[in-house]
Design a protein around this motif. Structure first.
Motif, short mmCIF file in Angstrom:
data_model
loop_
_atom_site.label_atom_id
_atom_site.label_comp_id
_atom_site.label_asym_id
_atom_site.label_seq_id
_atom_site.Cartn_x
_atom_site.Cartn_y
_atom_site.Cartn_z
N VAL A 76 0.86 -1.20 0.00
CA VAL A 76 0.00 0.00 0.00
C VAL A 76 0.89 1.24 0.00
CG1 VAL A 76 -2.04 -1.03 1.09
CG2 VAL A 76 -0.19 -0.14 2.52
N ALA A 77 0.27 2.38 -0.32
CA ALA A 77 1.05 3.60 -0.52
C ALA A 77 1.67 4.15 0.75
CB ALA A 77 0.17 4.66 -1.17
N SER A 78 1.01 3.94 1.89
CA SER A 78 1.49 4.56 3.13
C SER A 78 0.98 3.78 4.34
CB SER A 78 0.95 6.00 3.23
OG SER A 78 -0.46 5.96 3.37
N GLY A 79 1.50 4.14 5.49
CA GLY A 79 1.03 3.52 6.72
C GLY A 79 -0.43 3.85 6.98
N THR A 80 -0.78 5.08 6.72
CA THR A 80 -2.17 5.50 6.92
C THR A 80 -3.09 4.67 6.03
OG1 THR A 80 -1.43 7.73 7.50
CG2 THR A 80 -3.73 7.49 6.77
N MET A 81 -2.70 4.52 4.76
CA MET A 81 -3.54 3.72 3.86
C MET A 81 -3.64 2.26 4.36
SD MET A 81 -3.29 2.89 -0.21
CE MET A 81 -4.21 4.22 -0.91
N GLY A 82 -2.54 1.72 4.84
CA GLY A 82 -2.56 0.34 5.33
C GLY A 82 -3.51 0.17 6.51
N ASN A 83 -3.46 1.13 7.45
CA ASN A 83 -4.37 1.04 8.60
C ASN A 83 -5.82 1.21 8.17
OD1 ASN A 83 -2.44 0.56 10.59
ND2 ASN A 83 -2.07 2.74 10.97
N VAL A 84 -6.07 2.16 7.27
CA VAL A 84 -7.46 2.40 6.84
C VAL A 84 -8.00 1.19 6.09
CG1 VAL A 84 -8.96 3.84 5.42
CG2 VAL A 84 -7.12 4.88 6.73
N VAL A 85 -7.19 0.63 5.19
CA VAL A 85 -7.63 -0.56 4.45
C VAL A 85 -7.92 -1.69 5.44
CG1 VAL A 85 -6.89 -2.37 2.84
CG2 VAL A 85 -6.46 0.03 2.28
N ALA A 86 -7.07 -1.84 6.45
CA ALA A 86 -7.29 -2.91 7.43
C ALA A 86 -8.61 -2.71 8.18
CB ALA A 86 -6.13 -2.96 8.43
N PHE A 106 -6.06 6.87 15.82
CA PHE A 106 -7.03 7.79 16.41
C PHE A 106 -6.61 9.25 16.22
CE2 PHE A 106 -8.69 10.16 20.14
CZ PHE A 106 -10.01 10.17 19.74
N LEU A 107 -5.30 9.52 16.41
CA LEU A 107 -4.84 10.92 16.45
C LEU A 107 -4.51 11.51 15.09
CD1 LEU A 107 -2.36 10.90 19.51
CD2 LEU A 107 -4.69 11.84 19.42
N TYR A 108 -3.92 10.69 14.22
CA TYR A 108 -3.22 11.31 13.08
C TYR A 108 -3.65 10.78 11.70
CZ TYR A 108 0.13 12.71 16.74
OH TYR A 108 0.72 13.24 17.85
N GLU A 109 -4.80 10.16 11.61
CA GLU A 109 -5.18 9.62 10.29
C GLU A 109 -6.44 10.29 9.74
OE1 GLU A 109 -4.76 5.30 10.54
OE2 GLU A 109 -2.68 5.55 11.19
N GLY A 110 -6.62 11.55 10.14
CA GLY A 110 -7.70 12.36 9.57
C GLY A 110 -9.08 11.79 9.82
N GLY A 111 -9.22 10.97 10.85
CA GLY A 111 -10.53 10.38 11.12
C GLY A 111 -10.98 9.46 10.00
N ALA A 112 -10.01 8.88 9.26
CA ALA A 112 -10.35 8.14 8.04
C ALA A 112 -11.28 6.95 8.28
CB ALA A 112 -9.06 7.65 7.37
#
Ligand code: TLP
Length: 374
Positions: A76-86, A106-112
């Protein structure tokens, strides 16, 4: 800041206004690919990954899955994307995920997770060592009742960024997973810095992930690759995650060009993380020797890694206006970049592949002089 910082000589940050080179301790995300890594990228065999035909992406996914003892991986493109996809693969709209109040998700993923997936975050206090109290988790899990969201997912983080980069051991991870599984919930691990945890604890990464249902690992932090993360889980989980990644616009084509850097990083850059940890320990020791500074990540209460957090207390050195924001600016004038956490009066310095032990000594000297500035 980006306007006056430009990358010169491939590995040095340079401030045009101040004619100064910087020691960049803001994050391990700032690392730049080495010449050898760039060579590996240039030589990569590629194909269309949306057709599943990029051999380098496939290799990276297999390597990572093997390292964490899981069936399959997804680039995936980034850590944020990996967490959101999960999260979106594990849980649906109106489902609930339990996670720490200091979790990156919770803090840093834009509430994705809520914004894109309608997944309801239920936060619980993180302990100082990055864990969440197991009794607290048990109490938070909802009974079956039409009024309540369904508790579907527990999210953990190892190392835990905001808890001082603490490495959490397998005993806690196993116990938390047992509890979640006994209530029919899945467990996702944000392992952005999983290999820092594995190296600090002296155990294979797979020992940390053996009870997890999914894990996301970043390549573009301590491992030194320029882009990307890998999400791992069972084959059927990854098949479903592939669809979510595509919907989020994350289906990349000849991605082997960047995956090659990840392959290189997994082969060459895991063991060396212990150098970053040693540099962080020396930095922490130096910080603690400076009046008005107190290191909180290396205080003996948890297993430290490459993140150094410290509190700034100007009042104890007779300057109440000296807070983390002021110190950050004073450091910048001295050629050291570090992030202030603002209102909490904490600062973070991060060691990585671009930081030498000489840089650490220079940073300690800069801190001392910045604290003494009148
Ligand atoms: N962390 C960054 C910032 O976003 C705070 C940093 O400089 O530490 N999980 C954890 C635990 C992280 O620390 C990060 C990045 C991510 C996920 C997200 O990774 P990216 O930046 O690749 O989306």
């Amino acid at each position: 800041m980006p306007a006056i910082l430009q990358n010169v000589n491939n590995n040095q940050w340079f401030d045009k206004e101040m004619q100064m080179e910087f020691i960049d301790l803001r994050s391990d995300t700032v690392t730049l690919p080495t010449d050898e890594m760039r060579q590996a990228m240039a030589n990569a065999t590629v194909g269309d990954d949306v057709y599943g035909e990029d051999p380098t992406v496939n290799r990276l996914q297999e390597m990572m899955a093997e390292l964490v003892g899981m069936e399959a991986g997804l680039f995936v493109a980034s850590g944020t994307m990996g967490n959101v996809v999960a999260v979106l693969t594990h849980a649906g709209r109106g489902d609930e995920m339990l996670l720490g109040d200091l979790a990156h998700t919770f803090l840093y993923e834009g509430g994705a997770a809520a914004g894109l997936g309608g997944v309801h975050p239920h936060i619980l206090p993180n302990e100082d060592d990055g864990t969440i109290d197991l009794d607290g988790i048990e109490r938070a899990i909802r009974p079956e009742n039409v009024h309540f969201p369904t508790s579907r997912l527990l999210c953990l983080e190892d190392t835990h960024n905001r808890c001082g980069g603490a490495a959490i051991g397998p005993e806690y991870l196993d116990a938390a997973a047992r509890l979640a599984h006994s209530h029919g919930m899945a467990v996702h691990l944000d392992g952005a810095r999983l290999f820092n945890a594995s190296v600090a604890l002296g155990i294979p990464a797979a020992q940390l992930t053996r009870s997890m249902d999914s894990v996301m690992i970043c390549l573009s932090k301590g491992l030194g690759a320029p882009v990307g993360s890998v999400l791992c889980g069972t084959r059927s989980f990854i098949d479903r995650a592939l669809r979510v990644r595509k919907v989020l616009g994350g289906g990349m084509r000849q991605a082997g060009i960047i995956a090659a850097a990840g392959v290189y990083a997994l082969e060459k850059n895991i063991d060396r993380l212990k150098e970053d940890h040693a540099n962080a320990a020396r930095l922490a020791e130096g910080i603690d020797s400076i009046p008005g500074l107190r290191c909180t990540s290396h205080d003996g209460s948890k297993v430290p890694t490459n993140l150094v957090y410290f509190a700034v207390d100007g009042a104890t050195v007779g300057d109440p206006s000296l807070n983390a924001d002021v110190l950050s600016l004073r450091l910048r004038k001295r050629g050291v970049l570090a992030n202030s956490l603002g209102s909490s009066n904490q600062m973070r310095m991060v060691t990585h592949i671009g930081i030498s032990s000489a840089d650490i000594e220079q940073s300690i000297a800069a801190l001392r002089s910045a604290m003494e500035e009148t």
